[in-house]
Design a protein around this motif. Structure first.
Motif, PDB file in Angstrom:
ATOM      1  N   GLY A  45      93.315  81.205 -39.733  1.00 31.98           N
ATOM      2  CA  GLY A  45      94.006  82.182 -38.899  1.00 31.98           C
ATOM      3  C   GLY A  45      95.162  82.858 -39.593  1.00 31.98           C
ATOM      4  N   GLY A  46      95.558  82.365 -40.772  1.00 30.15           N
ATOM      5  CA  GLY A  46      96.694  82.943 -41.479  1.00 30.15           C
ATOM      6  C   GLY A  46      96.254  83.858 -42.602  1.00 30.15           C
ATOM      7  N   SER A  47      96.150  83.275 -43.814  1.00 30.58           N
ATOM      8  CA  SER A  47      95.772  84.074 -44.984  1.00 30.58           C
ATOM      9  C   SER A  47      94.366  84.636 -44.862  1.00 30.58           C
ATOM     10  CB  SER A  47      95.887  83.217 -46.251  1.00 30.58           C
ATOM     11  OG  SER A  47      95.026  82.084 -46.163  1.00 30.58           O
ATOM     12  N   GLY A  48      93.536  83.995 -44.047  1.00 32.11           N
ATOM     13  CA  GLY A  48      92.167  84.477 -43.872  1.00 32.11           C
ATOM     14  C   GLY A  48      92.100  85.867 -43.273  1.00 32.11           C
ATOM     15  N   ARG A  49      93.075  86.206 -42.464  1.00 28.63           N
ATOM     16  CA  ARG A  49      93.070  87.536 -41.845  1.00 28.63           C
ATOM     17  C   ARG A  49      93.238  88.631 -42.895  1.00 28.63           C
ATOM     18  NH1 ARG A  49      97.029  86.104 -36.719  1.00 28.63           N
ATOM     19  NH2 ARG A  49      95.564  84.719 -35.622  1.00 28.63           N
ATOM     20  N   ALA A  50      94.077  88.375 -43.893  1.00 33.50           N
ATOM     21  CA  ALA A  50      94.252  89.356 -44.971  1.00 33.50           C
ATOM     22  C   ALA A  50      92.970  89.512 -45.769  1.00 33.50           C
ATOM     23  CB  ALA A  50      95.397  88.924 -45.878  1.00 33.50           C
ATOM     24  N   LEU A  51      92.269  88.421 -45.979  1.00 33.54           N
ATOM     25  CA  LEU A  51      91.002  88.492 -46.701  1.00 33.54           C
ATOM     26  C   LEU A  51      89.951  89.224 -45.882  1.00 33.54           C
ATOM     27  CD1 LEU A  51      90.901  84.888 -48.195  1.00 33.54           C
ATOM     28  CD2 LEU A  51      91.159  87.019 -49.474  1.00 33.54           C
ATOM     29  N   ARG A  52      89.991  89.043 -44.573  1.00 35.14           N
ATOM     30  CA  ARG A  52      89.052  89.775 -43.724  1.00 35.14           C
ATOM     31  C   ARG A  52      89.272  91.283 -43.853  1.00 35.14           C
ATOM     32  NH1 ARG A  52      88.012  89.024 -37.181  1.00 35.14           N
ATOM     33  NH2 ARG A  52      86.576  90.793 -36.957  1.00 35.14           N
ATOM     34  N   GLU A  53      90.524  91.696 -43.826  1.00 32.69           N
ATOM     35  CA  GLU A  53      90.814  93.121 -43.975  1.00 32.69           C
ATOM     36  C   GLU A  53      90.326  93.644 -45.321  1.00 32.69           C
ATOM     37  OE1 GLU A  53      94.938  93.737 -43.356  1.00 32.69           O
ATOM     38  OE2 GLU A  53      94.933  93.015 -41.278  1.00 32.69           O
ATOM     39  N   ARG A  54      90.445  92.817 -46.322  1.00 31.24           N
ATOM     40  CA  ARG A  54      90.050  93.222 -47.670  1.00 31.24           C
ATOM     41  C   ARG A  54      88.540  93.326 -47.813  1.00 31.24           C
ATOM     42  NH1 ARG A  54      91.872  89.788 -53.049  1.00 31.24           N
ATOM     43  NH2 ARG A  54      90.365  90.683 -54.504  1.00 31.24           N
ATOM     44  N   LEU A  55      87.789  92.473 -47.101  1.00 27.13           N
ATOM     45  CA  LEU A  55      86.346  92.376 -47.325  1.00 27.13           C
ATOM     46  C   LEU A  55      85.492  92.999 -46.227  1.00 27.13           C
ATOM     47  CD1 LEU A  55      86.092  88.687 -48.599  1.00 27.13           C
ATOM     48  CD2 LEU A  55      85.799  90.753 -49.947  1.00 27.13           C
ATOM     49  N   SER A  56      86.072  93.321 -45.092  1.00 25.08           N
ATOM     50  CA  SER A  56      85.269  93.741 -43.937  1.00 25.08           C
ATOM     51  C   SER A  56      84.411  94.968 -44.226  1.00 25.08           C
ATOM     52  CB  SER A  56      86.168  93.989 -42.727  1.00 25.08           C
ATOM     53  OG  SER A  56      87.152  94.961 -43.036  1.00 25.08           O
ATOM     54  N   ASP A  57      84.903  95.918 -45.013  1.00 23.21           N
ATOM     55  CA  ASP A  57      84.111  97.112 -45.309  1.00 23.21           C
ATOM     56  C   ASP A  57      82.886  96.788 -46.155  1.00 23.21           C
ATOM     57  OD1 ASP A  57      85.859  98.687 -43.906  1.00 23.21           O
ATOM     58  OD2 ASP A  57      86.944  99.424 -45.664  1.00 23.21           O
ATOM     59  N   SER A  58      83.013  95.803 -47.068  1.00 22.25           N
ATOM     60  CA  SER A  58      81.877  95.441 -47.925  1.00 22.25           C
ATOM     61  C   SER A  58      80.908  94.481 -47.247  1.00 22.25           C
ATOM     62  CB  SER A  58      82.377  94.827 -49.235  1.00 22.25           C
ATOM     63  OG  SER A  58      83.067  93.613 -48.989  1.00 22.25           O
ATOM     64  N   LEU A  59      81.312  93.924 -46.096  1.00 25.18           N
ATOM     65  CA  LEU A  59      80.446  92.997 -45.345  1.00 25.18           C
ATOM     66  C   LEU A  59      80.291  93.501 -43.915  1.00 25.18           C
ATOM     67  CD1 LEU A  59      82.012  89.600 -46.549  1.00 25.18           C
ATOM     68  CD2 LEU A  59      79.901  90.653 -47.386  1.00 25.18           C
ATOM     69  N   PRO A  60      79.673  94.663 -43.727  1.00 25.34           N
ATOM     70  CA  PRO A  60      79.612  95.258 -42.385  1.00 25.34           C
ATOM     71  C   PRO A  60      78.787  94.449 -41.396  1.00 25.34           C
ATOM     72  CG  PRO A  60      78.207  96.458 -43.914  1.00 25.34           C
ATOM     73  CD  PRO A  60      79.008  95.508 -44.743  1.00 25.34           C
ATOM     74  N   GLY A  61      77.867  93.622 -41.891  1.00 25.45           N
ATOM     75  CA  GLY A  61      77.031  92.834 -40.985  1.00 25.45           C
ATOM     76  C   GLY A  61      77.570  91.455 -40.685  1.00 25.45           C
ATOM     77  N   ALA A  62      78.778  91.166 -41.144  1.00 20.53           N
ATOM     78  CA  ALA A  62      79.339  89.826 -40.978  1.00 20.53           C
ATOM     79  C   ALA A  62      80.022  89.654 -39.630  1.00 20.53           C
ATOM     80  CB  ALA A  62      80.335  89.534 -42.093  1.00 20.53           C
ATOM     81  N   SER A  63      79.945  88.438 -39.116  1.00 18.10           N
ATOM     82  CA  SER A  63      80.738  88.035 -37.957  1.00 18.10           C
ATOM     83  C   SER A  63      81.808  87.077 -38.453  1.00 18.10           C
ATOM     84  CB  SER A  63      79.859  87.336 -36.915  1.00 18.10           C
ATOM     85  OG  SER A  63      78.853  88.210 -36.434  1.00 18.10           O
ATOM     86  N   TRP A  64      83.044  87.279 -37.961  1.00 19.61           N
ATOM     87  CA  TRP A  64      84.184  86.521 -38.481  1.00 19.61           C
ATOM     88  C   TRP A  64      84.654  85.494 -37.458  1.00 19.61           C
ATOM     89  CZ3 TRP A  64      85.878  87.720 -43.471  1.00 19.61           C
ATOM     90  CH2 TRP A  64      85.282  88.850 -44.033  1.00 19.61           C
ATOM     91  N   PHE A  65      84.868  84.273 -37.934  1.00 24.89           N
ATOM     92  CA  PHE A  65      85.262  83.176 -37.052  1.00 24.89           C
ATOM     93  C   PHE A  65      86.527  82.519 -37.611  1.00 24.89           C
ATOM     94  CE2 PHE A  65      80.710  83.715 -36.738  1.00 24.89           C
ATOM     95  CZ  PHE A  65      80.453  83.638 -35.372  1.00 24.89           C
ATOM     96  N   GLU A  66      87.585  82.541 -36.821  1.00 25.55           N
ATOM     97  CA  GLU A  66      88.818  81.878 -37.242  1.00 25.55           C
ATOM     98  C   GLU A  66      88.729  80.384 -36.917  1.00 25.55           C
ATOM     99  OE1 GLU A  66      92.444  83.570 -35.926  1.00 25.55           O
ATOM    100  OE2 GLU A  66      92.037  85.558 -36.771  1.00 25.55           O
ATOM    101  N   VAL A  67      89.062  79.567 -37.897  1.00 29.41           N
ATOM    102  CA  VAL A  67      89.017  78.113 -37.749  1.00 29.41           C
ATOM    103  C   VAL A  67      90.441  77.608 -37.546  1.00 29.41           C
ATOM    104  CG1 VAL A  67      88.375  75.938 -38.836  1.00 29.41           C
ATOM    105  CG2 VAL A  67      86.983  77.984 -39.213  1.00 29.41           C
ATOM    106  N   GLY A  68      90.626  76.812 -36.511  1.00 23.25           N
ATOM    107  CA  GLY A  68      91.972  76.377 -36.159  1.00 23.25           C
ATOM    108  C   GLY A  68      92.604  75.422 -37.151  1.00 23.25           C
TER     109      GLY A  68
END
Length: 353
Positions: A45-68
């Motif tokens: 939920g922390g640093s992963g969000r920044a990585l999601r922003e960085r990679l979301s355009d290259s992974l348009p078919g991905a579903s993102w799940f935050e792990v507690g």
């Protein structure tokens, strides 16, 4: 007909280099892991969000799940959340806790796992084990090896240096762990897998002998490769034996006796390995290990981690109880408290030279 070969469970992709993360989608597509791009990506939920922003355009078919966090309940919740999708694979994107949760969840829903490590804190990123906190403390759960491992050295350098230092200690501890395995083979006739032992030992030796530093891509490459090979060696052996001996017993004892003060996994394993090598009479090897630990900024003595001699003696006395049935130099010598104290004093003198 004799069996002339054996199948080794290993990733089909190991991509370790600067910039690897930018090519994640194409690597997975090229290797037919996910031709459709339908991926379930587990992040923090922390640093992963920044990585999601960085990679979301290259992974348009991905579903993102935050792990507690890194608990068994977190992993079960992740698996339940992923059940509704039709995914090709699960991607664990983050540190050890995220990857372990993703490993467990992927096994539970029957999907292959892609491990994308953002730090090099320990050898679990490619191992057939998920280590998760549970109501009884912490448990290890058997899971399949990752189908792919991607490590971007640019991302590794962005992580706090303490994570790399921890990985160094964990890799070096292979040398002691294999020596313990060989001891158990000589004394008790325990089966030893020469391939697994060789892989783990060479991974540790490569890190031990590399002249580079934490800022050096060549050193980070060797460390990352060593941690991956260590994970594969455990799959070959079907056990953690190639990478876990007295060094890890001492680590577990620190965690259990001093849970609020314990250092990182790799720091404790590195110190445990150097002391175990001293106990078995491999003084030159122990001194070389302490020199490398010190050069990379890892603790060499208990005092370096904030523990006094009495506390360290209690840790070593308790250590064999953490892995009943595992035979190491600690069980072999069965030292008294005074014996441990004397051995530690000699170890500290040698380490100071």
């Amino acid at each position: 007909m004799p069996v002339l070969t054996r199948l080794i469970p290993a990733p089909v992709v190991v991509d370790i280099r600067p910039g690897a993360l930018a090519d994640l989608a194409s690597v997975l597509a090229d290797q037919r892991i996910s031709g459709s791009g339908k991926l379930a990506v587990a992040i923090s939920g922390g640093s992963g969000r920044a990585l999601r922003e960085r990679l979301s355009d290259s992974l348009p078919g991905a579903s993102w799940f935050e792990v507690g966090g890194g608990t068994l309940n977190d992993a079960v919740k992740l698996a339940e959340a992923m059940k509704s999708g039709r995914y090709d694979a699960v991607v664990g994107l983050g540190g050890g806790k995220i990857i372990d949760c993703a490993k467990f969840a992927a096994a539970r829903v029957g999907l292959p796992l892609v491990a994308v490590a953002t730090n090099l804190s320990h050898d679990g990123l490619c191992s057939p084990v998920a280590t998760l906190d549970n109501d009884a403390g912490r448990g290890s759960y058997g899971v399949p090896n990752p189908i792919a491992v991607v490590i971007d050295l640019d991302v590794i350098r962005e992580a706090p240096a303490r994570f790399v230092r921890s990985g160094i200690g964990d890799a070096l501890s292979n040398i002691s762990a294999v020596a313990d395995w060989e001891l158990a083979h000589r004394v008790n006739g325990e089966d030893i897998d020469g391939l697994a032992a060789g892989m783990a030992r060479q991974a540790g030796e490569a890190v031990l002998r590399h002249p580079g530093s934490l800022d050096d891509d060549a050193f980070l490459q060797v460390l990352a490769e060593g941690l991956v090979l260590t994970g594969i060696s455990m799959s070959v052996a079907g056990d953690s034996r190639p990478a876990s001996g007295a060094c890890h017993e001492i680590n577990h004892a620190f965690d259990l006796l001093f849970p609020q003060r314990a250092a990182s996994h790799g720091e404790q394993c590195g110190l445990g390995a150097a002391f175990a090598m001293h106990l078995r009479g491999a003084v030159q090897e122990s001194v070389r290990m302490t020199e490398v630990l010190r050069r990379h900024g890892l603790p060499v003595t208990a005092e370096d981690m904030g523990f006094d001699v009495d506390e360290f003696v209690s840790v070593v006395e308790f250590a064999p109880r953490t892995r009943p049935g595992r035979y190491t130099i600690l069980e072999h010598l069965n030292l008294s408290g005074d014996g441990i104290r004397d051995a530690y004093a000699e170890y500290v003198r040698n380490a100071a030279v």
